[in-house]
Design a protein around this motif. Structure first.
Motif, PDB file in Angstrom:
ATOM      1  N   ASP A 252       0.960  -1.474   0.074  1.00 36.20           N
ATOM      2  CA  ASP A 252      -0.011  -0.272   0.177  1.00 36.20           C
ATOM      3  C   ASP A 252       1.160   0.896  -0.411  1.00 36.20           C
ATOM      4  O   ASP A 252       1.871   1.452   0.001  1.00 36.20           O
ATOM      5  CB  ASP A 252      -0.971  -0.632   1.501  1.00 36.20           C
ATOM      6  CG  ASP A 252      -2.240  -0.298   1.105  1.00 36.20           C
ATOM      7  OD1 ASP A 252      -2.278  -0.153  -0.039  1.00 36.20           O
ATOM      8  OD2 ASP A 252      -3.414  -0.839   1.788  1.00 36.20           O
ATOM      9  N   ASN A 253       0.140   2.382   0.175  1.00 36.77           N
ATOM     10  CA  ASN A 253       0.931   3.849   0.397  1.00 36.77           C
ATOM     11  C   ASN A 253       1.759   3.941   1.727  1.00 36.77           C
ATOM     12  O   ASN A 253       2.446   4.827   1.542  1.00 36.77           O
ATOM     13  CB  ASN A 253       0.184   4.648   0.114  1.00 36.77           C
ATOM     14  CG  ASN A 253      -0.117   4.969  -1.225  1.00 36.77           C
ATOM     15  OD1 ASN A 253       0.772   4.349  -1.907  1.00 36.77           O
ATOM     16  ND2 ASN A 253      -1.016   5.635  -2.126  1.00 36.77           N
ATOM     17  N   SER A 254       1.539   2.992   2.545  1.00 41.03           N
ATOM     18  CA  SER A 254       1.571   3.023   3.470  1.00 41.03           C
ATOM     19  C   SER A 254       1.781   1.735   4.619  1.00 41.03           C
ATOM     20  O   SER A 254       0.537   0.858   4.647  1.00 41.03           O
ATOM     21  CB  SER A 254       1.164   4.017   4.813  1.00 41.03           C
ATOM     22  OG  SER A 254       0.082   3.978   5.259  1.00 41.03           O
TER      23      SER A 254
ATOM     24  N   ILE B  25      10.793   3.649   1.710  1.00 36.55           N
ATOM     25  CA  ILE B  25      11.174   4.778   3.069  1.00 36.55           C
ATOM     26  C   ILE B  25      10.220   4.354   3.859  1.00 36.55           C
ATOM     27  O   ILE B  25       9.596   4.262   4.662  1.00 36.55           O
ATOM     28  CB  ILE B  25      10.375   6.172   1.809  1.00 36.55           C
ATOM     29  CG1 ILE B  25      11.044   7.405   2.558  1.00 36.55           C
ATOM     30  CG2 ILE B  25       9.100   5.802   2.073  1.00 36.55           C
ATOM     31  CD1 ILE B  25      12.771   7.090   2.177  1.00 36.55           C
ATOM     32  N   VAL B  26      11.930   5.028   4.811  1.00 36.87           N
ATOM     33  CA  VAL B  26      10.936   4.435   6.356  1.00 36.87           C
ATOM     34  C   VAL B  26      12.223   5.907   6.614  1.00 36.87           C
ATOM     35  O   VAL B  26      13.269   6.083   6.569  1.00 36.87           O
ATOM     36  CB  VAL B  26      11.819   3.080   6.957  1.00 36.87           C
ATOM     37  CG1 VAL B  26      11.729   2.979   8.780  1.00 36.87           C
ATOM     38  CG2 VAL B  26      11.921   1.853   5.915  1.00 36.87           C
TER      39      VAL B  26
ATOM     40  N   SER C  27       9.052  12.025   5.347  1.00 33.46           N
ATOM     41  CA  SER C  27       8.099  11.305   6.525  1.00 33.46           C
ATOM     42  C   SER C  27       6.410  12.278   6.569  1.00 33.46           C
ATOM     43  O   SER C  27       6.525  13.239   5.754  1.00 33.46           O
ATOM     44  CB  SER C  27       8.324  12.143   7.874  1.00 33.46           C
ATOM     45  OG  SER C  27       7.289  12.027   8.795  1.00 33.46           O
ATOM     46  N   ASP C  28       6.129  11.218   6.582  1.00 36.56           N
ATOM     47  CA  ASP C  28       4.107  11.881   6.474  1.00 36.56           C
ATOM     48  C   ASP C  28       3.705  12.612   7.446  1.00 36.56           C
ATOM     49  O   ASP C  28       2.099  12.913   7.727  1.00 36.56           O
ATOM     50  CB  ASP C  28       3.630  10.499   5.953  1.00 36.56           C
ATOM     51  CG  ASP C  28       4.077   9.242   7.727  1.00 36.56           C
ATOM     52  OD1 ASP C  28       4.695   9.409   8.353  1.00 36.56           O
ATOM     53  OD2 ASP C  28       2.600   8.749   7.560  1.00 36.56           O
TER      54      ASP C  28
ATOM     55  N   GLN D 140       5.571   6.439   9.509  1.00 39.41           N
ATOM     56  CA  GLN D 140       5.348   5.785   8.721  1.00 39.41           C
ATOM     57  C   GLN D 140       5.668   4.948   7.254  1.00 39.41           C
ATOM     58  O   GLN D 140       6.016   6.085   7.001  1.00 39.41           O
ATOM     59  CB  GLN D 140       3.624   4.564   8.260  1.00 39.41           C
ATOM     60  CG  GLN D 140       2.432   5.701   9.293  1.00 39.41           C
ATOM     61  CD  GLN D 140       2.442   4.567  10.922  1.00 39.41           C
ATOM     62  OE1 GLN D 140       3.153   3.186  10.941  1.00 39.41           O
ATOM     63  NE2 GLN D 140       2.347   4.933  12.062  1.00 39.41           N
ATOM     64  N   ALA D 141       6.639   3.739   7.547  1.00 39.66           N
ATOM     65  CA  ALA D 141       7.391   3.375   6.462  1.00 39.66           C
ATOM     66  C   ALA D 141       5.930   3.489   5.030  1.00 39.66           C
ATOM     67  O   ALA D 141       5.039   3.795   5.134  1.00 39.66           O
ATOM     68  CB  ALA D 141       7.100   2.162   6.318  1.00 39.66           C
TER      69      ALA D 141
END
Length: 282
Positions: free
Chosen positions: A17-19, A225-226, A191-192, A231-232
Motif C-alpha cells: 500500500d502507500n503506507s 521509504i522508512v 516523513s508523512d 510510517q513506512a
C-alpha cells in the motif's frame, strides 16, 4: 510517558500500500517486515522508527534504536525471540533520540558519519540533557558511543548498507540504502507526519536541505521509504513525500505559508514559524 509494547512475533507485512499499517503508534506496537529481512518497529513516543536488518547467521544491524528504556528492552526481547542478535548499530544523525543504546543489545560497534560523530562529541552535554529530560533512565555510559564509518557503506556481515551522507536536518546526516531490498532508511526526512525540519544553525539551511533531499530523491530502485518519525511507505509514497517536501521548501523560501496537512501539531506549527522567520530574514 507512554511506552509502546512490541509483539514477540514478526508480522509479515510487506509494503504494498502507500503506507504500512499498524506498525507503531498503536497499543500493540507490532514489528513489521517491510521487505524480506528488514523489520521496522515504531515507538509511541514521537512515532520514532527503529529498523532491524537481518544478516548472516542470525546477526542483525540495528538502525536508530529508540526511544524509552522500556522500548529498548522490549526490542531486545523481540530480537531474542526472533533468533536475531545485534552485530552492528547505526545512528542516522546526531540528535539524542537517534544515539541511544542498551546493554541488552550487546557490546557491538556502532557507527555514524564522521561529521555526525564529531558533532555528537562536541554537543554531548546538551544531548545528554535531551535524554534525561525526555527519556530518563538510560545508561548514559552507552549513549552516543559511535565511531566514524569508513567508506560509503556500513561494515557488517549482511546485505550491503550504503551510506548517503549530507547535512540536511543535522550535520552529518547519514541515510542508509539497502540496494538488495530497495529499502531507504531516511533518518529524519521524507516523513508523512513531519514537515522538513531545517538545521537552522547551518550556514545555508535551505541549500543543505535541498541538497540532502535531492540526494535521497536520486537514489535508484527505492521500493520502501522508512522515515525517522512516521510510517513506512512504498515507492509511490516516497515520490509523493519528496514532492511534498520540495513544495514546502518552495513556499517557505517564497515567504508564504504552505497548505501542508502535516502542519497540524502545535510543535510543528511553532517550528514552521521559526523557519518562516528565517526565510523572510534572508
Amino acid at each position: 510517558m507512554d511506552n509502546s509494547v512490541m509483539d514477540n512475533s514478526v508480522t509479515d507485512n510487506s509494503v504494498t500500500d502507500n503506507s504500512v499499517t499498524d506498525n507503531g503508534a498503536s497499543d500493540n506496537g507490532a514489528v513489521d517486515e517491510v521487505a524480506s529481512g528488514v523489520f521496522v518497529a515504531t515507538a509511541r513516543q514521537y512515532t520514532t522508527t527503529t529498523t532491524v536488518v537481518a544478516g548472516a547467521g542470525g546477526g542483525c544491524l540495528i538502525i536508530d534504536p529508540a526511544v524509552t528504556v522500556a522500548e529498548l528492552d522490549t526490542l531486545a526481547r523481540w530480537l531474542s525471540a526472533s533468533g536475531l542478535r545485534p552485530v552492528a548499530g547505526w545512528s542516522t544523525h546526531p540528535h539524542w533520540d537517534h544515539l541511544l543504546w542498551s546493554a541488552a543489545l550487546g557490546d557491538v560497534p556502532r557507527y555514524a558519519t564522521p561529521r555526525a560523530v564529531a558533532t555528537a562529541a562536541r554537543e554531548l552535554t546538551g544531548l545528554i540533557s535531551g535524554v534525561t529530560d525526555s527519556a530518563p533512565g538510560h545508561d548514559l555510559t552507552l549513549f552516543a558511543q559511535v565511531e566514524p564509518v569508513v567508506g560509503d557503506a556500513i561494515d557488517w556481515a549482511g546485505p550491503r548498507a550504503s551510506v548517503l551522507a549530507h547535512d540536511a536536518h543535522a550535520p552529518g546526516h547519514g541515510a542508509v540504502f539497502l540496494p538488495d531490498s530497495g529499502v531507504l532508511i531516511a533518518g529524519d526526512m521524507c516523513s508523512d507526519i513531519e514537515i522538513p525540519l531545517l538545521d537552522r544553525e547551518s550556514a545555508d539551511p535551505f541549500g543543505d536541505y535541498r541538497h540532502g533531499l535531492g540526494l535521497l530523491a536520486s537514489v535508484p530502485g527505492v521500493t520502501v521509504i522508512v522515515p525517522g518519525h512516521g510510517q513506512a511507505g512504498d515507492h509511490a509514497e516516497f515520490r509523493r513525500r519528496v514532492a511534498a517536501d520540495f513544495a514546502y521548501l518552495d513556499a517557505l523560501e517564497a515567504g508564504t505559508d504552505p497548505a501542508d496537512p502535516r502542519l497540524s501539531a502545535d510543535w510543528l506549527r511553532e517550528e514552521h514559524a521559526r523557519q518562516l522567520a528565517l526565510a523572510r530574514g534572508k
